[in-house]
Structure formats: structure tokens, C-alpha cells
Write an enzyme that holds these catalytic residues in place. Structure first.
Site, PDB file in Angstrom:
ATOM      1  N   PRO A   2       3.532  -0.729   2.094  1.00  0.00           N
ATOM      2  CA  PRO A   2       4.204  -0.760   3.394  1.00  0.00           C
ATOM      3  C   PRO A   2       4.339   0.664   3.918  1.00  0.00           C
ATOM      4  O   PRO A   2       4.737   1.552   3.156  1.00  0.00           O
ATOM      5  CB  PRO A   2       5.594  -1.344   3.072  1.00  0.00           C
ATOM      6  CG  PRO A   2       5.791  -1.154   1.606  1.00  0.00           C
ATOM      7  CD  PRO A   2       4.429  -1.050   0.977  1.00  0.00           C
ATOM      8  N   MET A   3       3.972   0.900   5.168  1.00  0.00           N
ATOM      9  CA  MET A   3       4.107   2.252   5.726  1.00  0.00           C
ATOM     10  C   MET A   3       4.502   2.195   7.197  1.00  0.00           C
ATOM     11  O   MET A   3       3.818   1.554   8.011  1.00  0.00           O
ATOM     12  CB  MET A   3       2.794   3.034   5.560  1.00  0.00           C
ATOM     13  CG  MET A   3       2.513   3.443   4.119  1.00  0.00           C
ATOM     14  SD  MET A   3       1.030   4.419   3.970  1.00  0.00           S
ATOM     15  CE  MET A   3      -0.232   3.176   4.133  1.00  0.00           C
ATOM     16  N   GLN A  55       9.167  -6.205   4.718  1.00  0.00           N
ATOM     17  CA  GLN A  55      10.059  -5.334   3.950  1.00  0.00           C
ATOM     18  C   GLN A  55      11.295  -4.969   4.763  1.00  0.00           C
ATOM     19  O   GLN A  55      11.187  -4.595   5.931  1.00  0.00           O
ATOM     20  CB  GLN A  55       9.332  -4.052   3.549  1.00  0.00           C
ATOM     21  CG  GLN A  55      10.141  -3.266   2.526  1.00  0.00           C
ATOM     22  CD  GLN A  55       9.594  -1.890   2.258  1.00  0.00           C
ATOM     23  OE1 GLN A  55       9.435  -1.085   3.168  1.00  0.00           O
ATOM     24  NE2 GLN A  55       9.334  -1.583   1.000  1.00  0.00           N
ATOM     25  N   CYS A  57      12.751   4.583   0.242  1.00  0.00           N
ATOM     26  CA  CYS A  57      12.470   5.510   1.346  1.00  0.00           C
ATOM     27  C   CYS A  57      13.287   6.789   1.195  1.00  0.00           C
ATOM     28  O   CYS A  57      14.511   6.750   1.100  1.00  0.00           O
ATOM     29  CB  CYS A  57      12.782   4.849   2.695  1.00  0.00           C
ATOM     30  SG  CYS A  57      12.497   5.993   4.040  1.00  0.00           S
ATOM     31  N   LYS A 114      10.897  -2.574  -3.981  1.00  0.00           N
ATOM     32  CA  LYS A 114      10.063  -1.376  -4.129  1.00  0.00           C
ATOM     33  C   LYS A 114      10.986  -0.172  -4.238  1.00  0.00           C
ATOM     34  O   LYS A 114      11.875  -0.003  -3.394  1.00  0.00           O
ATOM     35  CB  LYS A 114       9.133  -1.239  -2.926  1.00  0.00           C
ATOM     36  CG  LYS A 114       8.233  -0.009  -2.976  1.00  0.00           C
ATOM     37  CD  LYS A 114       7.150  -0.106  -1.903  1.00  0.00           C
ATOM     38  CE  LYS A 114       6.243   1.095  -1.885  1.00  0.00           C
ATOM     39  NZ  LYS A 114       6.858   2.263  -1.215  1.00  0.00           N
ATOM     40  N   GLY A 134       1.291   5.279  -6.228  1.00  0.00           N
ATOM     41  CA  GLY A 134       1.397   6.722  -6.125  1.00  0.00           C
ATOM     42  C   GLY A 134       0.101   7.435  -6.368  1.00  0.00           C
ATOM     43  O   GLY A 134      -0.458   7.383  -7.466  1.00  0.00           O
ATOM     44  N   ASP A 135      -0.434   8.050  -5.286  1.00  0.00           N
ATOM     45  CA  ASP A 135      -1.594   8.945  -5.362  1.00  0.00           C
ATOM     46  C   ASP A 135      -2.917   8.271  -5.702  1.00  0.00           C
ATOM     47  O   ASP A 135      -3.851   8.959  -6.113  1.00  0.00           O
ATOM     48  CB  ASP A 135      -1.354  10.080  -6.382  1.00  0.00           C
ATOM     49  CG  ASP A 135      -0.182  10.968  -6.007  1.00  0.00           C
ATOM     50  OD1 ASP A 135       0.281  10.870  -4.852  1.00  0.00           O
ATOM     51  OD2 ASP A 135       0.267  11.742  -6.861  1.00  0.00           O
ATOM     52  N   GLY A 191      -1.372   3.569  -0.601  1.00  0.00           N
ATOM     53  CA  GLY A 191      -0.772   3.919   0.683  1.00  0.00           C
ATOM     54  C   GLY A 191      -1.629   4.865   1.495  1.00  0.00           C
ATOM     55  O   GLY A 191      -2.589   4.473   2.175  1.00  0.00           O
ATOM     56  N   ARG A 192      -1.328   6.168   1.378  1.00  0.00           N
ATOM     57  CA  ARG A 192      -1.899   7.155   2.303  1.00  0.00           C
ATOM     58  C   ARG A 192      -3.419   7.192   2.336  1.00  0.00           C
ATOM     59  O   ARG A 192      -4.004   7.476   3.386  1.00  0.00           O
ATOM     60  CB  ARG A 192      -1.337   8.540   1.963  1.00  0.00           C
ATOM     61  CG  ARG A 192       0.134   8.680   2.308  1.00  0.00           C
ATOM     62  CD  ARG A 192       0.754   9.863   1.646  1.00  0.00           C
ATOM     63  NE  ARG A 192       0.784   9.698   0.191  1.00  0.00           N
ATOM     64  CZ  ARG A 192       1.182  10.627  -0.656  1.00  0.00           C
ATOM     65  NH1 ARG A 192       1.561  11.798  -0.209  1.00  0.00           N
ATOM     66  NH2 ARG A 192       1.188  10.394  -1.958  1.00  0.00           N
TER      67      ARG A 192
HETATM   68  C1  LIG Z   1       3.733   7.460   6.850  1.00  0.00           C
HETATM   69  C2  LIG Z   1       4.373   6.743   5.675  1.00  0.00           C
HETATM   70  C3  LIG Z   1       5.252   5.727   5.920  1.00  0.00           C
HETATM   71  C4  LIG Z   1       5.835   5.037   4.848  1.00  0.00           C
HETATM   72  N1  LIG Z   1       6.662   3.993   5.115  1.00  0.00           N
HETATM   73  C5  LIG Z   1       7.140   3.244   4.074  1.00  0.00           C
HETATM   74  C6  LIG Z   1       7.864   2.051   4.311  1.00  0.00           C
HETATM   75  O1  LIG Z   1       8.103   1.642   5.459  1.00  0.00           O
HETATM   76  N2  LIG Z   1       8.286   1.352   3.220  1.00  0.00           N
HETATM   77  C7  LIG Z   1       8.031   1.767   1.931  1.00  0.00           C
HETATM   78  O2  LIG Z   1       8.423   1.090   0.969  1.00  0.00           O
HETATM   79  N3  LIG Z   1       7.350   2.899   1.696  1.00  0.00           N
HETATM   80  C8  LIG Z   1       6.874   3.608   2.726  1.00  0.00           C
HETATM   81  N4  LIG Z   1       6.101   4.704   2.453  1.00  0.00           N
HETATM   82  C9  LIG Z   1       5.760   5.018   1.057  1.00  0.00           C
HETATM   83  C10 LIG Z   1       4.455   4.325   0.657  1.00  0.00           C
HETATM   84  O3  LIG Z   1       4.607   2.919   0.687  1.00  0.00           O
HETATM   85  C11 LIG Z   1       4.024   4.733  -0.762  1.00  0.00           C
HETATM   86  O4  LIG Z   1       5.038   4.376  -1.663  1.00  0.00           O
HETATM   87  C12 LIG Z   1       3.786   6.238  -0.891  1.00  0.00           C
HETATM   88  O5  LIG Z   1       3.046   6.732   0.208  1.00  0.00           O
HETATM   89  C13 LIG Z   1       3.047   6.572  -2.207  1.00  0.00           C
HETATM   90  O6  LIG Z   1       1.814   5.904  -2.265  1.00  0.00           O
HETATM   91  P1  LIG Z   1       0.412   6.678  -1.913  1.00  0.00           P
HETATM   92  O7  LIG Z   1       0.389   7.920  -2.771  1.00  0.00           O
HETATM   93  O8  LIG Z   1      -0.651   5.708  -2.261  1.00  0.00           O
HETATM   94  O9  LIG Z   1       0.474   7.040  -0.467  1.00  0.00           O
HETATM   95  C14 LIG Z   1       5.550   5.415   3.510  1.00  0.00           C
HETATM   96  C15 LIG Z   1       4.658   6.474   3.289  1.00  0.00           C
HETATM   97  C16 LIG Z   1       4.069   7.135   4.342  1.00  0.00           C
HETATM   98  C17 LIG Z   1       3.123   8.254   4.051  1.00  0.00           C
END
Ligand SMILES: Cc1cc2nc3c(=O)[nH]c(=O)nc-3n(C[C@H](O)[C@H](O)[C@H](O)COP(=O)(O)O)c2cc1C
Length: 319
Positions: free
Chosen positions: A17-18, A71, A101, A140, A204-205, A227-228
């Protein structure tokens, strides 16, 4: 693996979720390429209760993207329970609670990862939300508030006792925000704990399907959430081994734009899609892309953005 009765297959990949990123158009594309589970951006319990229009638009889901989780986040039991009941009426497959968050406007008010400073309240919210709805509830969260409070091993058991049906762990503390590297060791320990029987989703990552495979092998998690690395490239989930052409990738981005404009509204649909376009790795081959990127980020009408994309398509043919 299963969340409740939802069968997500073996070693599934989840879209994280982002906020401002995982809108309906993007989620649908990630699904098309193989994301087993997708989630909406987080939605504030208070805003749901007050029926704030922009919040309700984040809860628009579509049968074509199932299974999908909505979420929610908030800081007190009553509002989280009331919000969860409203969310249930939208019929998501899962309601996910955000206790991770790290951003100040959320955490400093005690919501999101702020809840990691008040475990009794975190558990009470979880328990009451689980009781209030019939849909599976998941959580989460992160490893803990900071390095001196790596509480996830105990917390996972406590959350399981509250009745959640899966737990996603982002391998960072709140204090880390998004810095440093995600530590998957503790995620693996939670998974190995013989008392844990709910699915553990590691996050994560992770930047590729191969990377995810390595996480499954090393840490034994039930699912990997990305995520990213997906910004502007929903095809990242593609496990077929067949690489998409640039033309196909641009088609996908245009389709995302159209879905968002249709399902959200032109202003917000463009705002979200612009972010993906500006981050997408596919335009890297364009010489002097900087200027095009600026135009993308300034576009306010769908036609304008489609024209820029078509120009990019032509320029990429010359590369
Ligand atoms: C722009 C952005 C917005 C995010 N919004 C949420 C969110 O709404 N809910 C949530 O649980 N995590 C949110 N996250 C965290 C991501 O879900 C994830 O846990 C985090 O980026 C680590 O995963 P990654 O390394 O694959 O990016 C957000 C991250 C980013 C970068």
C-alpha cells in the site's frame, strides 16, 4: 498461502500500500502482471467517518483487482471500529490496519507507527476491529519504534492472539523512516517462531522478482510485498520471463492514466499517474528527458499528458 479463505497461491508477490501511488489504475495493472494481492493507499479512520470525498475515492475498488485490501489507520478504538464497519460495506477482501506509517503528521498523533509506543492500545484496536467485522483483518507494521525497541517477535504473537489473519512486517524501525537497509533477519525469526501460525508477509527493499525469490528461500516468508521498486513499472511483477516491449509499456501507462481519470477524476487521476510517469525507468533512453519530465509533471489535462507520452514513444523509437 491463504489469508482466511483467500487462496493466494505459492510464494505470492504483493503490491505494498502506498499513499498517492497505489490508486485503482496502478493496482489493476500490477494485478494484470501477477501481483497476487494489492492494497489501497491508507485511509484515515476519521476521514472515513466524516465521509471526506477524496478519502472515499481512495476506497473505490473493482472486481477486476480482487483480492484487494483496504488499509485504514487511526488512533482510537471507537473511530477505528466505526471506520472498519464502513469499509466492510465497500466489500474489500481484507481490511489491513496500518501500524507502520512513520511520517510525522500520522505518527506524532499516535497513529501508524506512533502506535508502536502504545502497545496496549494497538492491541485493543486490533482486537475490537477483528470483532467488529466479518472480513479478514490483517496488520502491517515495522520492527519496532527504534533499535532499542525491536519488539516485533512478541508483538507478532500478541497480534495473532487478537485474531488477525496475516501480518506484514517492513524490516525497518520507525526511527529509520526509509533510511538504511531493511533487516530481514527479524522477519525470518518471526516466521520461524513455532507459535506463529498466521502467514507472515516480508517487506523492504525488494527490487525484482529474483530478489523476492531470494527472500522466500532465505527467510521462509509466506509472501513478499514490493513497494517503491514498482513506481512506474507495474510489469515488475511479471514472472513469465517474457520482457515487454517499450511500446507495450507505454500502452500500459496510458491505460493506467485512462482508468484513473475515469475512476477517480481528471485532476487526481492525472496527479497520481504523473508521479508514475516521472519515476518510470522506461524513459531513461530519451536524451534530454529532463525537459519532458518537467512537462509531464506540469500537465493538467489527460490529452496533454497523452500527447507527451506519444512524443516519448516516437523518441524512444529513435534510440
Ligand atoms: C510514497 C510511499 C507511500 C507509502 N504509503 C504507505 C501507506 O499508505 N501504507 C503503508 O502501509 N505503507 C506505506 N508505505 C510503505 C510501503 O508500503 C513499504 O512498506 C515501504 O516502502 C518498504 O517497502 P519497499 O522497500 O519495497 O518500498 C509508503 C511508502 C512510500 C514510499
Amino acid at each position: 498461502m491463504k489469508i482466511g479463505t483467500i487462496d493466494l497461491g505459492e510464494r505470492p508477490l504483493f503490491l505494498a500500500p502506498m499513499e498517492d501511488v497505489t490508486d485503482i489504475g496502478f493496482r489493476k495493472m500490477c494485478k494484470r502482471f501477477g501481483a497476487a494481492m494489492v492494497y489501497t493507499e491508507f485511509v484515515s479512520a476519521d476521514a472515513i467517518i466524516r465521509s471526506i470525498k477524496s478519502t472515499l475515492s481512495k476506497m473505490v475498488i473493482d472486481d477486476g483487482e480482487r483480492p484487494v485490501g483496504i488499509q485504514i489507520y487511526g488512533r482510537d478504538v471507537a473511530s477505528m471500529v466505526e471506520a472498519a464497519k464502513i469499509v466492510e460495506q465497500v466489500k474489500p477482501d481484507v481490511i489491513d490496519i496500518n501500524f507502520g506509517c512513520p511520517v510525522k503528521k500520522v505518527a506524532n498523533k499516535g497513529a501508524g507507527s506512533g502506535m508502536l509506543k502504545n502497545i496496549p492500545l494497538l492491541l485493543e484496536i486490533t482486537r475490537e476491529v477483528v470483532k467488529a467485522v466479518n472480513v479478514p483483518v490483517t496488520v502491517k507494521t515495522r520492527l519496532g519504534w527504534d533499535h532499542d525497541h525491536l519488539i516485533i517477535t512478541d508483538l507478532a504473537e500478541q497480534l495473532q492472539d487478537c485474531g488477525i489473519q496475516a501480518l506484514t512486517i517492513h524490516g525497518r524501525t520507525r526511527a529509520q523512516m526509509y533510511t538504511g537497509e531493511a533487516d530481514w533477519t527479524l522477519i525470518g525469526e518471526v516466521k520461524k517462531n513455532p507459535r506463529i501460525h498466521i502467514p507472515i508477509i516480508g517487506n523492504g527493499d525488494v527490487t525484482s522478482v529474483e530478489d523476492a525469490r531470494e527472500k522466500f528461500d532465505r527467510y521462509g516468508v509466506d509472501a513478499v510485498m514490493i513497494g517503491r521498486a514498482t513506481f512506474g513499472c507495474p510489469w515488475l511483477f511479471n514472472q513469465s520471463g517474457k520482457e515487454l516491449s517499450l511500446d507495450e509499456k507505454i500502452d500500459i501507462l496510458e491505460e493506467m492514466l485512462r482508468i484513473n481519470v475515469e475512476r477517480i477524476d481528471e485532476y487526481r487521476g492525472i496527479l497520481h499517474t504523473r508521479r508514475h510517469l516521472a519515476a518510470s525507468p522506461i524513459f531513461k533512453g530519451i536524451s534530454d528527458f529532463k525537459q519532458t519530465r518537467i512537462s509531464m509533471l506540469r500537465a493538467t489535462k489527460m490529452d496533454e499528458l497523452l500527447t507527451i507520452l506519444e512524443e516519448c514513444r516516437e523518441k524512444l523509437k529513435e534510440v
